[in-house]
Scaffold this motif. Sequence first.
Motif, PDB file in Angstrom:
ATOM      1  N   SER A   1      49.488  43.603  39.992  1.00 24.32           N
ATOM      2  CA  SER A   1      49.569  42.155  40.195  1.00 24.32           C
ATOM      3  C   SER A   1      48.956  41.750  41.528  1.00 24.32           C
ATOM      4  O   SER A   1      48.187  40.792  41.619  1.00 24.32           O
ATOM      5  CB  SER A   1      51.034  41.706  40.127  1.00 24.32           C
ATOM      6  OG  SER A   1      51.144  40.323  40.370  1.00 24.32           O
ATOM      7  N   THR A   2      49.288  42.498  42.589  1.00 31.66           N
ATOM      8  CA  THR A   2      48.745  42.209  43.915  1.00 31.66           C
ATOM      9  C   THR A   2      47.228  42.351  43.938  1.00 31.66           C
ATOM     10  O   THR A   2      46.505  41.506  44.462  1.00 31.66           O
ATOM     11  CB  THR A   2      49.368  43.156  44.964  1.00 31.66           C
ATOM     12  OG1 THR A   2      50.776  42.996  44.949  1.00 31.66           O
ATOM     13  CG2 THR A   2      48.845  42.845  46.359  1.00 31.66           C
ATOM     14  N   CYS A   3      46.736  43.433  43.324  1.00 28.97           N
ATOM     15  CA  CYS A   3      45.298  43.719  43.351  1.00 28.97           C
ATOM     16  C   CYS A   3      44.507  42.790  42.434  1.00 28.97           C
ATOM     17  O   CYS A   3      43.368  42.433  42.740  1.00 28.97           O
ATOM     18  CB  CYS A   3      45.051  45.174  42.956  1.00 28.97           C
ATOM     19  SG  CYS A   3      45.730  46.352  44.132  1.00 28.97           S
ATOM     20  N   SER A   4      45.093  42.399  41.296  1.00 26.80           N
ATOM     21  CA  SER A   4      44.371  41.517  40.373  1.00 26.80           C
ATOM     22  C   SER A   4      44.116  40.153  40.993  1.00 26.80           C
ATOM     23  O   SER A   4      43.092  39.517  40.724  1.00 26.80           O
ATOM     24  CB  SER A   4      45.146  41.369  39.062  1.00 26.80           C
ATOM     25  OG  SER A   4      46.395  40.740  39.281  1.00 26.80           O
ATOM     26  N   SER A   5      45.038  39.682  41.854  1.00 31.79           N
ATOM     27  CA  SER A   5      44.826  38.412  42.554  1.00 31.79           C
ATOM     28  C   SER A   5      43.584  38.496  43.437  1.00 31.79           C
ATOM     29  O   SER A   5      42.734  37.599  43.426  1.00 31.79           O
ATOM     30  CB  SER A   5      46.047  38.078  43.422  1.00 31.79           C
ATOM     31  OG  SER A   5      47.209  38.001  42.648  1.00 31.79           O
ATOM     32  N   ILE A  51      35.533  38.422  42.220  1.00 34.40           N
ATOM     33  CA  ILE A  51      34.568  38.229  41.125  1.00 34.40           C
ATOM     34  C   ILE A  51      33.943  36.848  41.176  1.00 34.40           C
ATOM     35  O   ILE A  51      32.726  36.687  41.018  1.00 34.40           O
ATOM     36  CB  ILE A  51      35.260  38.480  39.768  1.00 34.40           C
ATOM     37  CG1 ILE A  51      35.595  39.967  39.622  1.00 34.40           C
ATOM     38  CG2 ILE A  51      34.365  38.035  38.611  1.00 34.40           C
ATOM     39  CD1 ILE A  51      36.524  40.292  38.479  1.00 34.40           C
ATOM     40  N   LEU A  52      34.763  35.824  41.418  1.00 40.17           N
ATOM     41  CA  LEU A  52      34.235  34.459  41.520  1.00 40.17           C
ATOM     42  C   LEU A  52      33.278  34.322  42.699  1.00 40.17           C
ATOM     43  O   LEU A  52      32.163  33.807  42.562  1.00 40.17           O
ATOM     44  CB  LEU A  52      35.387  33.464  41.686  1.00 40.17           C
ATOM     45  CG  LEU A  52      36.010  32.886  40.422  1.00 40.17           C
ATOM     46  CD1 LEU A  52      37.212  32.029  40.797  1.00 40.17           C
ATOM     47  CD2 LEU A  52      35.008  32.061  39.637  1.00 40.17           C
ATOM     48  N   GLN A  53      33.700  34.784  43.859  1.00 39.59           N
ATOM     49  CA  GLN A  53      32.914  34.617  45.084  1.00 39.59           C
ATOM     50  C   GLN A  53      31.598  35.385  45.024  1.00 39.59           C
ATOM     51  O   GLN A  53      30.519  34.834  45.199  1.00 39.59           O
ATOM     52  CB  GLN A  53      33.735  35.085  46.289  1.00 39.59           C
ATOM     53  CG  GLN A  53      33.036  34.955  47.624  1.00 39.59           C
ATOM     54  CD  GLN A  53      33.114  33.561  48.205  1.00 39.59           C
ATOM     55  OE1 GLN A  53      33.714  32.680  47.615  1.00 39.59           O
ATOM     56  NE2 GLN A  53      32.492  33.359  49.347  1.00 39.59           N
ATOM     57  N   ILE A  74      34.204  47.300  48.030  1.00 43.41           N
ATOM     58  CA  ILE A  74      35.384  46.835  47.287  1.00 43.41           C
ATOM     59  C   ILE A  74      35.525  47.623  45.990  1.00 43.41           C
ATOM     60  O   ILE A  74      36.631  48.052  45.614  1.00 43.41           O
ATOM     61  CB  ILE A  74      35.277  45.322  46.993  1.00 43.41           C
ATOM     62  CG1 ILE A  74      35.421  44.517  48.294  1.00 43.41           C
ATOM     63  CG2 ILE A  74      36.356  44.885  45.991  1.00 43.41           C
ATOM     64  CD1 ILE A  74      35.110  43.044  48.133  1.00 43.41           C
ATOM     65  N   SER A  75      34.409  47.835  45.291  1.00 43.34           N
ATOM     66  CA  SER A  75      34.438  48.572  44.019  1.00 43.34           C
ATOM     67  C   SER A  75      34.930  50.000  44.225  1.00 43.34           C
ATOM     68  O   SER A  75      35.779  50.494  43.462  1.00 43.34           O
ATOM     69  CB  SER A  75      33.038  48.587  43.387  1.00 43.34           C
ATOM     70  OG  SER A  75      32.584  47.279  43.147  1.00 43.34           O
ATOM     71  N   VAL A  76      34.423  50.675  45.261  1.00 41.35           N
ATOM     72  CA  VAL A  76      34.857  52.047  45.554  1.00 41.35           C
ATOM     73  C   VAL A  76      36.349  52.064  45.904  1.00 41.35           C
ATOM     74  O   VAL A  76      37.107  52.932  45.429  1.00 41.35           O
ATOM     75  CB  VAL A  76      34.021  52.645  46.706  1.00 41.35           C
ATOM     76  CG1 VAL A  76      34.605  53.980  47.158  1.00 41.35           C
ATOM     77  CG2 VAL A  76      32.566  52.822  46.276  1.00 41.35           C
ATOM     78  N   SER A  77      36.781  51.069  46.714  1.00 42.99           N
ATOM     79  CA  SER A  77      38.202  50.989  47.088  1.00 42.99           C
ATOM     80  C   SER A  77      39.075  50.864  45.853  1.00 42.99           C
ATOM     81  O   SER A  77      40.111  51.537  45.731  1.00 42.99           O
ATOM     82  CB  SER A  77      38.446  49.796  48.022  1.00 42.99           C
ATOM     83  OG  SER A  77      37.768  49.948  49.237  1.00 42.99           O
ATOM     84  N   SER A  87      25.884  35.890  44.363  1.00 50.10           N
ATOM     85  CA  SER A  87      24.806  36.816  44.029  1.00 50.10           C
ATOM     86  C   SER A  87      23.762  36.159  43.141  1.00 50.10           C
ATOM     87  O   SER A  87      22.561  36.398  43.291  1.00 50.10           O
ATOM     88  CB  SER A  87      25.371  38.061  43.337  1.00 50.10           C
ATOM     89  OG  SER A  87      26.222  38.771  44.206  1.00 50.10           O
ATOM     90  N   LEU A  88      24.211  35.313  42.219  1.00 54.35           N
ATOM     91  CA  LEU A  88      23.265  34.614  41.336  1.00 54.35           C
ATOM     92  C   LEU A  88      22.369  33.658  42.113  1.00 54.35           C
ATOM     93  O   LEU A  88      21.231  33.396  41.723  1.00 54.35           O
ATOM     94  CB  LEU A  88      24.029  33.849  40.251  1.00 54.35           C
ATOM     95  CG  LEU A  88      24.643  34.698  39.129  1.00 54.35           C
ATOM     96  CD1 LEU A  88      25.511  33.834  38.231  1.00 54.35           C
ATOM     97  CD2 LEU A  88      23.554  35.377  38.314  1.00 54.35           C
TER      98      LEU A  88
END
Length: 316
Positions: free
Chosen positions: A244-248, A254-256, A219-222, A261-262
Amino acid sequence: MVVAVIVFNQSIASEFIFQAFSTIPEIQRLLFTFFLLLYLTIIFGNVSIIWVVYTEQSLHTPMYFFLGNLSFLEICYTTVVVPQMLASVLDVHKAIPVANCALQMFFFTSLGGTDCFMLAVMAYDRYVAICHPLRYNLIMTWKMCAWLVVGCLGLSLMLCLELTVMIFTLPFCGHQPRINHFLCDVPPVLRLACADTHVHQTVLYSVGIMVLAVPFLLISVSYIYIVAAILRIHSTSGRHQAFSTCSSHLTVVILQYGCCSLVYLRPKSSSSEDEDRKLALIYTFVTPLLNPLIYSLRNKDVKQALKKAMRRTAES
């Protein structure tokens, strides 16, 4: 011989009990009502997304196909956990058989893993749409979309089945051992084992890396390529719409991935059962709740489609 008898006597647990949120009846009823309302809101929100994607012709695109599948996953994901959780909230002595606990763990981790893979697929879809718009229809065919969804589910089922079987071949200590959690998640169940769990912890980290770290890296590379492509767009409105589309999508990611991961990738020595329990509330309730809100309130196409669908329903 005596030690073996003691271990044998401790390893015959056939039921688990979840740690209670509270033993005060008034607080129990408040918690039951609160979690039930959250659950019903999650179901309503995600069913609405599925309904509007299915009924609105303008949303019959790969992006919304993946969104509909993600909403279906969220419904199944929370349904695996919440009914048992609500029963335990009202009855702090309610036990769950070991077999049922294993089934809950398998479906919870499998659906959660599929959810993570699906977010990576959605990032790839956005990458192709923004970075290779002229080839988008050639790459993201309906056959490719279907195979991507099947692949996400199949890979997650395979990884989580192996992990669950490994964990439930372990002996568990005591009569009706108490899980310091509200569901049969991997880390709290492993803590109850009467045997050495180093191999199981290693497998857990390996599965966690495959389900969390690898998709997050993709996802980060994309998004590095996506952001670079967006910055080359000359139109201000075009850049705003793309961001706007990508920030959603990034908000959900980030939440998931952050919370999961924690819980699953943090070293055992630095993990806290109470912290894991609180973090699990986020990816069990908050993410499935925010998902339809983020994608509907921040997406003009979905908002317009919802209004049209509601208008048609009212007129009929």
